[in-house]
Motif scaffolding. Structure first.
Motif, mmCIF file in Angstrom:
data_model
loop_
_atom_site.group_PDB
_atom_site.id
_atom_site.type_symbol
_atom_site.label_atom_id
_atom_site.label_comp_id
_atom_site.label_asym_id
_atom_site.label_seq_id
_atom_site.Cartn_x
_atom_site.Cartn_y
_atom_site.Cartn_z
ATOM 1 N N ASP A 88 26.618 74.947 15.606
ATOM 2 C CA ASP A 88 26.978 74.540 14.290
ATOM 3 C C ASP A 88 27.665 75.647 13.600
ATOM 4 O O ASP A 88 27.682 75.719 12.339
ATOM 5 N N SER A 91 30.368 74.016 10.749
ATOM 6 C CA SER A 91 30.050 73.835 9.389
ATOM 7 C C SER A 91 29.708 74.864 8.650
ATOM 8 O O SER A 91 30.041 75.065 7.489
ATOM 9 N N LYS A 94 33.165 75.978 7.743
ATOM 10 C CA LYS A 94 33.703 75.020 6.616
ATOM 11 C C LYS A 94 32.882 75.362 5.142
ATOM 12 O O LYS A 94 33.729 75.320 4.106
ATOM 13 N N SER A 95 31.629 75.410 5.108
ATOM 14 C CA SER A 95 31.015 75.820 4.113
ATOM 15 C C SER A 95 31.383 76.981 3.452
ATOM 16 O O SER A 95 31.795 77.202 2.185
ATOM 17 N N ILE A 148 33.177 69.372 15.149
ATOM 18 C CA ILE A 148 33.488 69.388 13.817
ATOM 19 C C ILE A 148 35.108 69.441 13.572
ATOM 20 O O ILE A 148 35.832 70.465 14.350
#
Length: 167
Positions: A88, A91, A94-95, A148
């Motif tokens: 992950d 993500s 991205k955040s 992603i």
């Protein structure tokens, strides 16, 4: 090979510099970076499945990897991909606004090669930071695995003003 430049957009010295940087990053990180270069006006979406390119580029036995689809002279069009078996990390990046940070770093200079250099260094730093956080949270055991696409050009264009810091 960590670089795909089918149109030979980079000069030999620029290619050697980029390959040296990518090799350094890979030695220091569990998340190797691979780069696919496009001309600023290219539109690979109808021709290439970039997620499939990413998946084929990394070994499923690796913990992770990051593929940068980079448009020389237009860093704002860049996209990041992670293999479908990747943890992950995407993500988290991205955040944290990693792609926006990379684009902003690149746009400080006008020279296409300098933009690519600055983008790559910022991406490397963002990956290292996110990796450390994930390692601290999970004890170096990444559990969630999914593909992603971090951010596309439309999000970068609307994110140019403001935005929280990485931490």
């Amino acid at each position: 090979r960590p670089l795909l430049d089918p149109q030979h957009l980079l000069s030999e010295p620029a290619m050697v510099d980029l390959l040296s940087f990518l090799a350094f990053h890979e030695r220091e990180s569990k998340v190797p970076i691979r780069v696919v270069l496009f001309a600023s006006t290219d539109d690979p979406t109808g021709v290439l499945d970039l997620q499939a390119v990413c998946d084929s580029w990394f070994d499923p036995e690796q913990a992770s990897g990051c593929m940068l689809a980079y448009f020389l002279g237009r860093p704002d069009r860049s996209r990041l991909y992670f293999p479908t078996w990747s943890p992950d990390l995407g993500s988290m990046l991205k955040s944290a606004g990693a792609l926006v940070r990379c684009v902003r770093s690149a746009e400080v200079v006008e020279n296409d090669i300098s933009q690519l250099d600055r983008f790559g260094v910022e991406l490397s730093m963002q990956i290292f930071r996110a990796q450390k956080i994930l390692q601290a949270r999970t004890g170096d055991q990444f559990s969630e695995r999914r593909a992603i696409t971090i951010l596309g050009p439309e999000q970068v264009a609307t994110s140019r003003t403001g935005g929280a810091g990485f931490f």
